[in-house]
Design a protein around this motif. Structure first.
Motif, mmCIF file in Angstrom:
data_model
loop_
_atom_site.group_PDB
_atom_site.id
_atom_site.type_symbol
_atom_site.label_atom_id
_atom_site.label_comp_id
_atom_site.label_asym_id
_atom_site.label_seq_id
_atom_site.Cartn_x
_atom_site.Cartn_y
_atom_site.Cartn_z
ATOM 1 N N LYS A 191 0.839 -1.194 0.000
ATOM 2 C CA LYS A 191 0.000 0.000 0.000
ATOM 3 C C LYS A 191 0.877 1.248 0.000
ATOM 4 O O LYS A 191 1.959 1.257 0.583
ATOM 5 C CB LYS A 191 -0.902 -0.010 1.248
ATOM 6 N N ALA A 192 0.411 2.302 -0.655
ATOM 7 C CA ALA A 192 1.057 3.616 -0.543
ATOM 8 C C ALA A 192 0.482 4.340 0.659
ATOM 9 O O ALA A 192 -0.722 4.275 0.926
ATOM 10 C CB ALA A 192 0.821 4.434 -1.811
ATOM 11 N N ASP A 193 1.354 5.040 1.391
ATOM 12 C CA ASP A 193 0.878 5.753 2.568
ATOM 13 C C ASP A 193 0.580 7.220 2.213
ATOM 14 O O ASP A 193 0.908 7.683 1.120
ATOM 15 C CB ASP A 193 1.873 5.610 3.732
ATOM 16 N N PRO A 194 -0.044 7.970 3.112
ATOM 17 C CA PRO A 194 -0.390 9.370 2.808
ATOM 18 C C PRO A 194 0.803 10.307 2.712
ATOM 19 O O PRO A 194 0.630 11.472 2.342
ATOM 20 C CB PRO A 194 -1.292 9.764 3.991
ATOM 21 N N TRP A 195 2.015 9.823 3.021
ATOM 22 C CA TRP A 195 3.204 10.674 3.039
ATOM 23 C C TRP A 195 4.139 10.380 1.859
ATOM 24 O O TRP A 195 5.279 10.810 1.845
ATOM 25 C CB TRP A 195 3.931 10.508 4.375
#
Length: 281
Positions: free
Chosen positions: A100-104
């Motif tokens: 998953k890609a994170d919000p940062w």
């Protein structure tokens, strides 16, 4: 819980809401298919990557980032322009699984080797393109998610039978203080997502459903799914109020009992999700 796409996927996984196009992206791991599902039209299209694909995420500069059998790749949204950023063959004979890609702006993904013997690892891809080994001794790297304040990361290593939590530094991506967040005694924990209230939703492989835990680890509810092998979940749609759920048909001995195994399901659980991240490289 309703069927929104009767995909009959072999091993559906990795759902993620792409806010740029208002579509759900997901993968069918074994045939290496990367799907784009438009709930507004009901149209589902895909491209074949040519090897097993564990997960997909958006790339902030356009296109996608993928974790596959051989490493981490980027490509355009239609699968063209493929470029391998990192070859990863650890463990030998294994493959990337969930991620998953994170919000940062970071992308996280882990590997697995059948039958999950502790030889796999968990990785973080930073915005500058550098790849870092975060954990070793992993069995089957699976669900990932972050609390709304970003200070906690939740992680599933399936064969441990539960969900772990880490203290997470949003500025650096550093993880410390690993601890057990919840034990799962119904099937095996698989993919997960975290809603806007901090509730942790866990998909149940061989468990016919999902579990929701409160931020302090208490079981808050169960959602039944008419498929035994529930693989992952993600919020999407207007206001991120729809919970999409992927499933699998692989290895079933009783497919007639669950004709919609391998479908993408959806429900309105009464709580909204958090926006998906995008890799910033």
């Amino acid at each position: 819980m309703e069927v929104v796409l009767d995909a009959r996927a072999t091993l559906g996984e990795g759902p993620v809401w792409d806010q740029r196009e208002h579509v759900l992206r997901w993968v069918d791991i074994i045939p290496g298919l990367v799907h784009r599902f438009d709930p507004g039209t009901g149209e589902d299209t895909c491209f074949e990557f040519g090897e097993r694909v564990g997960t997909v995420a958006a790339r902030a500069s356009g296109g996608l980032v993928l974790a596959t059998a051989t490493g981490i790749w980027t490509c355009a949204a239609d699968g063209s322009g493929r470029r391998r950023l990192h070859e990863v063959t650890d463990p030998p004979g294994g493959r990337f699984n969930d991620g998953k890609a994170d919000p940062w702006g970071r992308f996280w993904a882990g590997t697995m080797l059948e039958p999950g013997d502790g030889a796999a690892a968990f990785y973080r891809l930073d915005q500058d393109g550098s790849l870092h080994t975060v954990l070793t001794g992993v069995s089957v790297s699976n669900g990932i998610g972050w609390s709304p304040d970003g200070r906690t990361m939740y992680y599933v290593d399936t064969r441990t039978g539960g969900v772990d939590a880490f203290d997470h530094d949003p500025g650096t991506g550093a993880l410390t203080g690993r601890r057990r967040f919840a034990d799962v005694d119904r099937g095996w924990p698989d993919g997960l997502t975290v809603d806007a209230e901090g509730g942790v939703w866990v998909a149940l492989w061989d468990g016919w459903g999902l579990l929701r835990y409160t931020p302090d680890g208490r079981l808050a509810g169960t959602v039944e799914v008419p498929a035994r092998r529930v693989t992952s979940c993600a919020f999407g749609g207007p206001g991120l109020s729809t919970l999409y759920v992927t499933s699998a048909r692989v290895g079933l001995s009783d497919p007639d009992r669950q004709p919609h195994a391998g479908a993408v399901f959806a429900c309105e659980p009464g709580v909204s999700g958090q926006p998906a991240g995008a890799w910033g490289g």
